[in-house]
Design a protein around this motif. Structure first.
Motif, PDB file in Angstrom:
ATOM      1  N   GLY A  30      -7.881  14.495   0.325  1.00 36.23           N
ATOM      2  CA  GLY A  30      -9.111  13.702   0.170  1.00 36.23           C
ATOM      3  C   GLY A  30      -9.177  13.012  -1.177  1.00 36.23           C
ATOM      4  O   GLY A  30      -9.495  11.821  -1.277  1.00 36.23           O
ATOM      5  N   THR A  31      -8.854  13.748  -2.236  1.00 35.59           N
ATOM      6  CA  THR A  31      -8.855  13.162  -3.573  1.00 35.59           C
ATOM      7  C   THR A  31      -7.796  12.076  -3.695  1.00 35.59           C
ATOM      8  O   THR A  31      -8.050  10.997  -4.238  1.00 35.59           O
ATOM      9  CB  THR A  31      -8.606  14.260  -4.630  1.00 35.59           C
TER      10      THR A  31
ATOM     11  N   ALA B 226      -6.547  10.303  -1.271  1.00 34.54           N
ATOM     12  CA  ALA B 226      -6.919   9.156  -0.449  1.00 34.54           C
ATOM     13  C   ALA B 226      -7.849   8.216  -1.210  1.00 34.54           C
ATOM     14  O   ALA B 226      -7.701   6.994  -1.140  1.00 34.54           O
ATOM     15  CB  ALA B 226      -7.565   9.624   0.848  1.00 34.54           C
ATOM     16  N   TRP B 227      -8.803   8.780  -1.954  1.00 37.01           N
ATOM     17  CA  TRP B 227      -9.703   7.933  -2.761  1.00 37.01           C
ATOM     18  C   TRP B 227      -8.918   7.171  -3.820  1.00 37.01           C
ATOM     19  O   TRP B 227      -9.147   5.978  -4.033  1.00 37.01           O
ATOM     20  CB  TRP B 227     -10.797   8.768  -3.420  1.00 37.01           C
ATOM     21  N   PHE B 228      -8.000   7.863  -4.474  1.00 40.62           N
ATOM     22  CA  PHE B 228      -7.199   7.196  -5.499  1.00 40.62           C
ATOM     23  C   PHE B 228      -6.303   6.135  -4.868  1.00 40.62           C
ATOM     24  O   PHE B 228      -6.169   5.021  -5.388  1.00 40.62           O
ATOM     25  CB  PHE B 228      -6.364   8.222  -6.272  1.00 40.62           C
TER      26      PHE B 228
ATOM     27  N   LEU C 181      -6.875   4.514  -2.111  1.00 42.13           N
ATOM     28  CA  LEU C 181      -7.740   3.402  -1.702  1.00 42.13           C
ATOM     29  C   LEU C 181      -8.024   2.480  -2.879  1.00 42.13           C
ATOM     30  O   LEU C 181      -7.967   1.253  -2.749  1.00 42.13           O
ATOM     31  CB  LEU C 181      -9.036   3.943  -1.111  1.00 42.13           C
ATOM     32  N   PHE C 182      -8.283   3.075  -4.024  1.00 47.83           N
ATOM     33  CA  PHE C 182      -8.541   2.278  -5.228  1.00 47.83           C
ATOM     34  C   PHE C 182      -7.319   1.434  -5.603  1.00 47.83           C
ATOM     35  O   PHE C 182      -7.430   0.228  -5.843  1.00 47.83           O
ATOM     36  CB  PHE C 182      -8.927   3.213  -6.389  1.00 47.83           C
TER      37      PHE C 182
ATOM     38  N   LEU D  25      -3.957   3.937   0.877  1.00 45.55           N
ATOM     39  CA  LEU D  25      -4.765   5.086   1.277  1.00 45.55           C
ATOM     40  C   LEU D  25      -3.893   6.204   1.835  1.00 45.55           C
ATOM     41  O   LEU D  25      -4.036   7.370   1.464  1.00 45.55           O
ATOM     42  CB  LEU D  25      -5.797   4.636   2.324  1.00 45.55           C
TER      43      LEU D  25
ATOM     44  N   ALA E 241      -3.146   9.863   0.139  1.00 42.90           N
ATOM     45  CA  ALA E 241      -3.498  11.104   0.842  1.00 42.90           C
ATOM     46  C   ALA E 241      -2.293  12.039   0.929  1.00 42.90           C
ATOM     47  O   ALA E 241      -2.430  13.255   0.735  1.00 42.90           O
ATOM     48  CB  ALA E 241      -4.023  10.777   2.239  1.00 42.90           C
TER      49      ALA E 241
END
Length: 195
Positions: free
Chosen positions: A102-103, A105-107, A109-110, A131, A135
């Motif tokens: 999850g963490t 994936a956020w990074f 995505l950024f 993404l 992940a």
């Protein structure tokens, strides 16, 4: 001849060796100011109420603000602080990998958004690839980090500070005005004691 100074003796202007101080980047150093007892104490304060929970103390300050009291001269002081670590659940390698994914994936995505902005072609594919890669790497790092602890901390938790009492204090010169306003408020929460 100068006397050797002991580690407990303080430097004062006029002491031997005071004219031998080298100048620094901003010129010659000045002797310390004040009486040597630290910073001056602030304005004296008075406790106008003590409450068992934070929302009650917050309601008092909010009421004072609504009645045009200078709340910048007010403080909520928590006493008898306790660190509480609430255990959220068991942490397994799989769960650590899931949290890491999850963490990551956020990074990812950024990073994908950053690259997607400058892509002339299919920018949505760049974002999705970022993404997915984020992940995967997050899951790997999460699982490896948990495995390296050797079972020393197999739980997740959240820490918070809690106080047993919350005192509302005001500057001494406006304490009477605050007490008059609180007299009109009629707040009598459970466990509240006005002082």
């Amino acid at each position: 001849m100068t006397r050797p100074s002991s580690p407990t003796s303080a430097w004062r202007p006029g002491m031997p060796g005071s004219d031998n101080l080298p100048s620094g980047p901003s010129g010659r150093p000045l002797p310390p100011s004040g009486d040597g007892h630290g910073p001056q104490a602030g304005t004296p304060t008075v406790t106008i109420g003590s409450y068992s929970d934070y929302p009650s103390a917050q309601r008092v300050v909010d009421y004072l603000a609504d009645n045009r009291f200078p709340v910048e001269r007010t403080a909520i002081v928590g006493t008898n602080l306790t660190l509480v670590e609430t255990v959220m659940g068991r942490l397994t390698t799989g769960r650590a990998a899931l949290v890491g994914a999850g963490t990551g994936a956020w990074f990812g995505l950024f990073i994908g958004l950053l690259f997607g902005i400058f892509t002339a072609g299919n920018w949505l594919a760049v974002i999705l690839v970022g993404l997915v890669i984020g992940a995967i790497w997050g899951a790997v790092f999460g699982a490896v980090a948990h495995a390296m602890t050797g079972g020393q901390r197999d739980f997740t938790s959240a820490s918070s500070l809690r106080a047993s009492q919350y005192a509302v204090t005001v500057d001494a010169d406006v304490a009477d005005q605050a007490r008059q306003l609180l007299g009109r408020m009629h707040l009598t929460p459970t466990g509240a004691t006005a002082r």
